[in-house]
Design an enzyme around this catalytic site. Structure first.
Site, short mmCIF file in Angstrom:
data_model
loop_
_atom_site.label_atom_id
_atom_site.label_comp_id
_atom_site.label_asym_id
_atom_site.label_seq_id
_atom_site.Cartn_x
_atom_site.Cartn_y
_atom_site.Cartn_z
N GLY A 16 0.84 -1.19 0.00
CA GLY A 16 0.00 0.00 0.00
C GLY A 16 0.88 1.24 0.00
N THR A 17 1.94 1.19 0.77
CA THR A 17 2.85 2.35 0.87
C THR A 17 3.43 2.70 -0.50
OG1 THR A 17 3.38 1.74 3.13
CG2 THR A 17 4.96 3.19 2.00
N ASN B 170 -6.89 4.39 9.91
CA ASN B 170 -6.38 3.11 10.39
C ASN B 170 -6.32 3.03 11.91
OD1 ASN B 170 -4.37 5.11 9.49
ND2 ASN B 170 -2.93 3.83 10.59
N GLN C 15 -7.76 0.93 4.31
CA GLN C 15 -8.58 0.39 5.40
C GLN C 15 -10.02 0.09 4.97
OE1 GLN C 15 -7.86 -0.66 8.40
NE2 GLN C 15 -5.70 -0.13 8.33
N HIS D 174 -3.32 -7.25 2.13
CA HIS D 174 -3.11 -7.88 3.44
C HIS D 174 -4.12 -7.37 4.48
CE1 HIS D 174 -0.78 -4.80 5.81
NE2 HIS D 174 -0.33 -4.41 4.63
N THR E 60 9.96 -7.00 -12.22
CA THR E 60 9.25 -8.26 -12.50
C THR E 60 8.13 -8.45 -11.49
OG1 THR E 60 11.26 -9.18 -13.43
CG2 THR E 60 9.58 -10.76 -12.74
N CYS F 110 2.74 -0.06 12.33
CA CYS F 110 4.11 0.07 11.87
C CYS F 110 4.92 1.02 12.74
CB CYS F 110 4.14 0.51 10.40
SG CYS F 110 2.77 1.52 9.93
#
Ligand code: PLP
Length: 391
Positions: free
Chosen positions: A69-70, A149, A177, A203, A238, A333
């Protein structure tokens, strides 16, 4: 074992694990290769993209796959600023660090001028201030999250998007979220997600970590950050085929689960029961996300953020974790930091409450029994730590 932490609960579901496993066995060839096996991997990747696109109601070609996401947020913000003659980014201090820290960095290094919006008590964006900001000078981009979040508070994204459209400014919505927990678009009345750029992260709905998605509407010019021919030239590198196939499996399961509104209502009721039990047991505790009248803004069904005045969140987290309850303070985080959450402070929450604030998150698999156990654990942790407080 009760797990009331978003990151603990959002471990991949079996369907996602099997999809990753099968992909590692069958599709380990490079999807850019012209040989048959490479093209089979490419085909599987495109089917996965279609499943992810279906979850957000967009054509698959609008989606760029990244590593998180970041990274998707980084590409959305740098990408638009890099391609635009305008230099201003409008955002807020209640964004996830993926947006907030990037905005601070771009501002500090003079790569952008950042206009920070006022936040109303309870955590909503001040739409009048957004109007002022859009009128002050032409901005390249507005970046405002769909749901927070830490508190789960939901922003008025349709109103934000409408204002951006009227000002000819692109709107990036950090929907990490929201997607997978609530439908997108939100109801049958709306035919598309309310943003020009939308980011999400599988995730958060039981997919794997290490894959993220950026959706870009046609007409939005984006300068790539990673050069390369993959992802239609938007993101070199890739592709993570097992990650994409596992994310697609999680998206299919989430889409199925989202069909029944009653499941979300039942989980919201569980969250509310948990919240009430904690507030009854600890009368000084408060739910973060309420406005001046004490009303709590519309929130995600899975999140509650509770302030325990005079307590240190870290001490509570450790005491609860010993008993098997996984929660966090601030963003997961930034756990480990002793500073109070910058998001809660930006919402106007007093530092002594922010210091003792804990975020509890349910997943769609949380049960009644887990909530009972979680309530017992929180009560016991508070009672134990209370004995150390000075009278
Ligand atoms: N935005 C929000 C609102 C989040 O909650 C998160 C992660 O928790 C992110 C962005 C970053 O996503 P990722 O962990 O996939 O980098």
């Amino acid at each position: 074992m009760p797990y009331l932490d978003n990151n603990a609960t959002t471990r991949p579901i079996p369907e996602a694990i099997h999809a990753a496993h099968d992909a590692l066995e069958q599709h380990w060839h490079n999807p850019s290769s012209v040989h048959r096996e490479g093209q089979a991997a490419k085909h599987a990747l495109e089917l996965a993209r279609a499943d992810l696109a279906a979850l957000v109601g967009l054509p698959p070609r609008h989606l760029t796959l990244t590593a998180s996401g970041t990274e998707s947020i980084d590409l959305a913000i740098r990408g638009v600023l890099g391609a635009s003659p305008k230099n201003t980014l409008i955002t807020s201090r209640i964004e996830h660090a993926a947006v907030r820290d990037l905005a601070e960095h771009l501002d500090k290094t003079a790569q952008a001028r950042v206009r920070w919006l006022n936040i109303l008590p309870g955590g909503l964006i001040d739409l009048d201030d957004l109007d002022r900001a859009l009128a002050e000078e032409p901005a390249a981009l507005v970046s405002i999250q769909w749901a927070n979040n830490e508190t789960g508070v939901i922003q008025p994204v349709r109103e934000i998007h409408a204002r951006c459209k009227a000002a000819s400014t692109f709107y990036h919505c950090d929907a990490v979220q929201w997607i997978g927990k609530l439908p997108c678009p939100e109801s049958n009345d709306h035919t598309a997600p309310p943003a020009d750029l939308l980011t999400f992260s599988p995730h958060k709905f039981h997919g794997p970590k290490g894959i993220g998605v950026l959706c870009v509407r046609p007409g939005v010019r984006l300068r790539p950050v990673l050069q390369g021919a993959q992802e239609l030239g938007r993101r070199g590198g890739t592709e993570n085929v097992p990650g994409a196939l596992a994310a697609a499996a999680a998206a299919r399961a989430a889409a199925e689960w989202l069909k029944a509104e009653s499941s979300r209502a039942a989980l919201a009721a569980l969250r509310d029961r948990f919240e009430r039990a904690i507030l009854d047991a600890v009368p000084s505790a408060v739910v973060n996300g309420a406005d001046q009248s004490g009303a709590i803004h519309p929130r995600l069904w899975n999140t509650t953020n509770i302030g325990f005045p005079r307590f240190e969140a870290e001490a509570l987290l450790l005491a609860m974790s010993e008993q098997g309850l996984a929660a966090s303070a601030g963003a997961a985080c930034s756990s480990g930091s002793l500073d109070p959450s910058p998001v809660l402070l930006a919402m106007g929450i007093a530092p002594e409450i922010a210091h003792g604030s804990v975020r509890f998150s349910l997943s769609r698999f949380t049960t009644d029994a887990e909530i009972d156990r979680a309530i017992d654990i929180v009560r016991a942790a508070v009672a134990r730590l209370q004995t150390f407080l000075t009278p």
